[in-house]
Write an enzyme that holds these catalytic residues in place. Structure first.
Site, PDB file in Angstrom:
ATOM      1  N   CYS A  22       0.827  -1.201   0.000  1.00 26.34           N
ATOM      2  CA  CYS A  22       0.000   0.000   0.000  1.00 26.34           C
ATOM      3  C   CYS A  22       0.862   1.251   0.000  1.00 26.34           C
ATOM      4  O   CYS A  22       2.086   1.192   0.065  1.00 26.34           O
ATOM      5  CB  CYS A  22      -0.941   0.004   1.204  1.00 26.34           C
ATOM      6  SG  CYS A  22      -0.062   0.036   2.776  1.00 26.34           S
ATOM      7  N   CYS A  25       3.365   1.743   2.811  1.00 26.01           N
ATOM      8  CA  CYS A  25       4.632   1.011   2.631  1.00 26.01           C
ATOM      9  C   CYS A  25       5.608   1.868   1.825  1.00 26.01           C
ATOM     10  O   CYS A  25       6.788   1.988   2.173  1.00 26.01           O
ATOM     11  CB  CYS A  25       4.391  -0.301   1.888  1.00 26.01           C
ATOM     12  SG  CYS A  25       3.220  -1.422   2.673  1.00 26.01           S
ATOM     13  N   ASP A 443       9.880  25.194 -33.441  1.00 27.76           N
ATOM     14  CA  ASP A 443      10.984  25.651 -34.276  1.00 27.76           C
ATOM     15  C   ASP A 443      10.641  25.322 -35.730  1.00 27.76           C
ATOM     16  O   ASP A 443       9.900  24.379 -36.010  1.00 27.76           O
ATOM     17  CB  ASP A 443      12.273  24.928 -33.854  1.00 27.76           C
ATOM     18  CG  ASP A 443      13.442  25.314 -34.732  1.00 27.76           C
ATOM     19  OD1 ASP A 443      13.701  26.514 -34.858  1.00 27.76           O
ATOM     20  OD2 ASP A 443      14.087  24.402 -35.291  1.00 27.76           O
ATOM     21  N   ASP A 644      14.729  20.737 -32.588  1.00 24.29           N
ATOM     22  CA  ASP A 644      15.577  19.591 -32.918  1.00 24.29           C
ATOM     23  C   ASP A 644      17.059  19.917 -32.943  1.00 24.29           C
ATOM     24  O   ASP A 644      17.884  19.013 -33.068  1.00 24.29           O
ATOM     25  CB  ASP A 644      15.179  19.008 -34.284  1.00 24.29           C
ATOM     26  CG  ASP A 644      15.712  19.850 -35.434  1.00 24.29           C
ATOM     27  OD1 ASP A 644      15.683  21.100 -35.306  1.00 24.29           O
ATOM     28  OD2 ASP A 644      16.160  19.280 -36.435  1.00 24.29           O
ATOM     29  N   ASP A 648      18.384  24.926 -30.133  1.00 26.73           N
ATOM     30  CA  ASP A 648      17.090  24.870 -29.449  1.00 26.73           C
ATOM     31  C   ASP A 648      17.211  24.428 -27.994  1.00 26.73           C
ATOM     32  O   ASP A 648      16.251  24.539 -27.232  1.00 26.73           O
ATOM     33  CB  ASP A 648      16.136  23.897 -30.173  1.00 26.73           C
ATOM     34  CG  ASP A 648      15.808  24.351 -31.580  1.00 26.73           C
ATOM     35  OD1 ASP A 648      15.662  25.570 -31.783  1.00 26.73           O
ATOM     36  OD2 ASP A 648      15.718  23.493 -32.474  1.00 26.73           O
TER      37      ASP A 648
END
Length: 759
Positions: A22, A25, A443, A644, A648
């Site tokens: 649970c 725990c 971009d 990419d 960036d």
């Protein structure tokens, strides 16, 4: 013995923990790990049953972490047998076997418990039985005791471990409840004189204790089955890996196990076979199905120099490849590691469940004690019986299991589904932030466009066709080193033209090039080149002006002193970009475009994909992109940045959610929260939609987990009895408790049916 440091910085260790049931725990193990010297961060996941620990290797190692987990009252599974670093299957197979063994054990004990409990009930309730109640109690004492300590042994052992360290868990509640029912029944059975004359009926609860254990075990068996389905994403990814490779050596081909392949080896891949490892095609052509990476079903053409990824499927031709990355360095292995890390992470929304879990079990035990006292003082006769049943019911009905599973199961299914669609989400926090995004900044180059120049339009002069213009221009460009030359050559290859003989090639810096092609003088270059050679542009001048207005480069072709045609070259928009933007707008997201190119070029791309001109950020220097993101965030927007390139990376890191196109640079991917494998911009909308769906599922799970306890604990205490004479049976409480956990996991599994959004 403390692990020797292998590096100056912190390292991450993953421990498979046994015995968690649970949220309390989870909370307890995190506390004990967090107090260990050298531990910088500890996250425990109930669904994966793993503890992920960031630790300073100079101060602590695996042994110290295992000791902390054991001090909390839990166990750490032994490490898988030492395996080569380039095997990505060992730990997954070991974990799957352990889960399967535990699941079988749960199922067996649940089945036996329920069968025995039903038998006890049948004997106790049989109206025509030839025995009195005392004899019946003695008959069922042995089988009920067997169930209490054999089937219920896992609860008792876990509760004892926790009690030794001064803790209480879900197992404590089950153990105290069933032991109270069984113990009271044993006293009534073996020492009937103790209650004789007290007015208390000699009622026993052997059947209740057995059925409670059986139902809770059945619930955990269903839960384990459901949880095994949530971890299926990693197992499915690992299953994609090829087992053998065909090694080309000294002119011979031999099949070898995948682990024997080394970087630099030449490998033959035949039609219908999986690409064994990452590499580059050196000979032959084919089409490769990369849907396991990108989610796109269309095969991708591959020829000399093209990269191929391990575990993708070769469809038609045969080719030879040179291995570049093997084992743990392959894209597949990296994806597996990223998905595992994401599935083991936590979302910020889980903090509420963690805070409740920290006090939940002690609170329930206190409420059970209050319930027992209240019924004993104020309840109807037989008071002791009512008090015992009500207290046991409170202990059994309380379920922090559902709270502990609410968030991690949804994250596991969500991130696994993302991996299936070519979306790698770094963790629960990134997933939650992605679900709150309101603005998406994209971009231009490499994200919305292909990132490389191509011939987008060919305008022939009178008397010429596009194919003839390409046929005379391409041989000249074969000798040229100009960046635009590759675009012309690629267009000629696709049209299967441009094979003429070249003589007298002359590069003209700043102008273009000239050469004799099959005996005819061909000029390829700008308007100034043609003007210098006395070539009239004619109607091509108007086409060139229109191309310049759209941000395209104009390349003229002249043959024997007369204009032949105009090639318009630009970075073409990706085929899926317009649809991607339609999907984003349909989801209520506001798209922006950012680019370092001129405004005319940026606005041309924006028009092509459907971004409003006032949402175009053009002529932005690489260092200023992050500042533009900050400006949008200052307007109370939740901003996702999609890019990419290396330039960036600062903007990706600044954004609330950084989304890297997987075809881009490693720097951009490293700075991002989400990686789109393959570079399809349509996956941006898919990533946001999946994050929203996962966040919605987590909220539903937490609502039901909390509502269940808020509503049923008072009922178990007996608040309805004064008004309606209604009490809750312990066996029904056990069934309801088991179903609460199963319902949460099942709700999370609905995410497996997630579909990509469409415009």
């Amino acid at each position: 013995m403390t692990a020797e440091p292998t590096q100056a910085g912190p390292i991450q260790l993953v421990l498979p923990v046994e015995g968690m049931t649970c949220a309390s725990c989870v909370n307890r193990i995190e506390r004990f790990l967090g107090k260990t010297d050298g531990v910088l961060e500890a996250t425990v996941n109930l669904a994966t049953e793993q503890a992920t620990v960031l630790v300073d290797p100079r101060r602590a190692g695996r042994e110290e972490l295992v000791a902390a987990v054991e001090a909390a009252g839990y166990e750490v599974r032994r490490e898988a047998p030492a395996a080569r670093a380039d095997l990505i299957t060992a730990t997954v197979d070991e974990d799957a076997l352990a889960r399967a063994r535990d699941q079988r054990d749960l199922g067996l004990r649940a089945l036996v418990s329920i069968v025995v409990a039903l038998g006890i009930m049948a004997i106790m309730l049989w109206p025509a039985r030839p025995f009195d109640m005392e004899t019946v109690n003695r008959l069922v004492l042995l089988p009920s005791t067997f169930i209490e300590f054999w089937a219920g042994g896992r609860f008792l052992r876990a509760a004892w471990r926790a009690a030794r360290h001064g803790a209480a868990t879900m197992d404590t509640l089950v153990s105290v409840g069933t032991l109270a029912a069984w113990g009271y029944s044993v006293v009534v059975t073996l020492f009937p004189g103790l209650i004789a004359g007290s007015g208390i009926e000699p009622v026993t609860y052997f059947d209740s204790a057995a059925i409670i254990i059986g139902l809770i075990l059945a619930g955990r068996w269903l839960e384990a089955r459901a949880k095994s389905r949530t971890v299926g994403a990693v197992r499915a990814l690992v299953g994609l890996q090829a087992r053998t490779a065909r090694l080309v050596r000294d002119g011979h081909e031999v099949d070898v196990p995948i682990v024997e392949v080394r970087a630099g080896d030449l490998l033959r891949v035949r039609p219908g076979e999986k690409v064994p490892v990452d590499g580059v095609v050196t000979d032959g052509t084919s089409a490769v199905d990369e849907s396991m990476l990108t989610g796109e079903p269309m095969p991708v053409a591959k020829s000399h120099g093209d990269a191929v990824i391990g575990a993708t499927m070769n469809t038609t031709g045969s080719f030879v490849m040179r291995a570049t990355r093997v084992g743990a360095d392959t894209v597949l292995a990296q994806i597996v590691r990223m998905v595992e890390a994401a599935q083991g992470s936590k979302a910020p929304i889980q903090r509420l469940a963690d805070r409740v879990a920290a006090v939940f079990v002690p609170l329930v035990m206190t409420l059970a004690a209050i319930t027992f006292g209240a019924w004993l003082l104020l309840g109807p006769e037989p008071r002791l019986t009512y008090a015992l049943v009500a207290a046991i019911t409170v202990l059994i009905i309380a379920c922090p299991c559902a709270m502990g599973l609410a968030t991690p199961t949804a994250i596991m299914v969500g991130t696994g589904k993302g991996a299936e669609n070519g979306i790698l989400i770094r963790g629960g926090e990134a997933l939650e932030r992605a679900g709150r995004v309101t603005t998406v900044v994209l971009d231009k180059t490499g994200t919305l466009t292909e990132g490389r120049p191509a011939v987008v339009q060919l305008v022939p002069a009178a008397g010429w066709t596009p194919e003839r213009v390409l046929d005379v221009a391409a041989p000249v460009e074969r000798r040229s080193e100009h960046p635009l030359a590759q675009a012309i050559l690629a267009s000629a290859r696709s049209s299967q033209v441009g094979g003429g003989e070249v003589a007298g090639f002359e590069a003209l810096p700043g102008l273009g090039a000239a050469a004799a092609v099959d005996g005819r003088l061909v000029l390829v270059g700008n308007a100034r080149l043609l003007a210098d050679r006395g070539v009239e542009l004619g109607e091509l001048a108007t086409a060139a002006e229109a191309a310049a207005a759209d941000g395209r480069s104009a390349v003229f072709v002249a043959v024997d002193g007369r204009a032949a045609g105009l090639l318009e070259i630009a970075d073409p928009v990706k085929p899926g970009a317009p649809e991607a933007l339609r999907s984003l707008r349909a989801m209520g997201l506001e798209p922006w475009l950012v680019s370092g190119d001129s405004r005319s070029t940026a606005e041309t791309v924006a028009r092509a994909v459907g971004i409003a001109p006032d949402h175009v950020l053009a002529e932005v220097l690489p260092g200023d992109k992050a500042e533009r993101i900050r400006a949008l965030q200052a307007e109370a927007r939740q901003v996702a940045m999609v890019g990419d390139g290396i330039n960036d990376a600062p903007a990706l890191a600044q954004a609330d959610v950084g989304i890297a196109i997987g075809s881009g640079t490693d720097v951009a991917i490293e700075a991002s929260d989400v990686t789109l494998v393959g570079g399809d911009p349509r996956l941006v909308a898919t990533a946001v939609a999946l994050s929203r769906a996962t966040l919605r599922t987590i909220r539903q799970n937490l609502f039901w987990a909390f509502a269940y306890n808020v509503l049923l604990i008072p009922v178990a205490m007996g608040v309805l009895y004064p008004f309606f004479g209604v009490t809750l049976n312990p066996a029904l409480a056990a069934g309801a408790m088991a179903l609460s956990s199963v319902s949460v996991v099942s709700n999370s599994l609905r995410l497996r049916g997630f579909r990509r959004p469409t415009a």
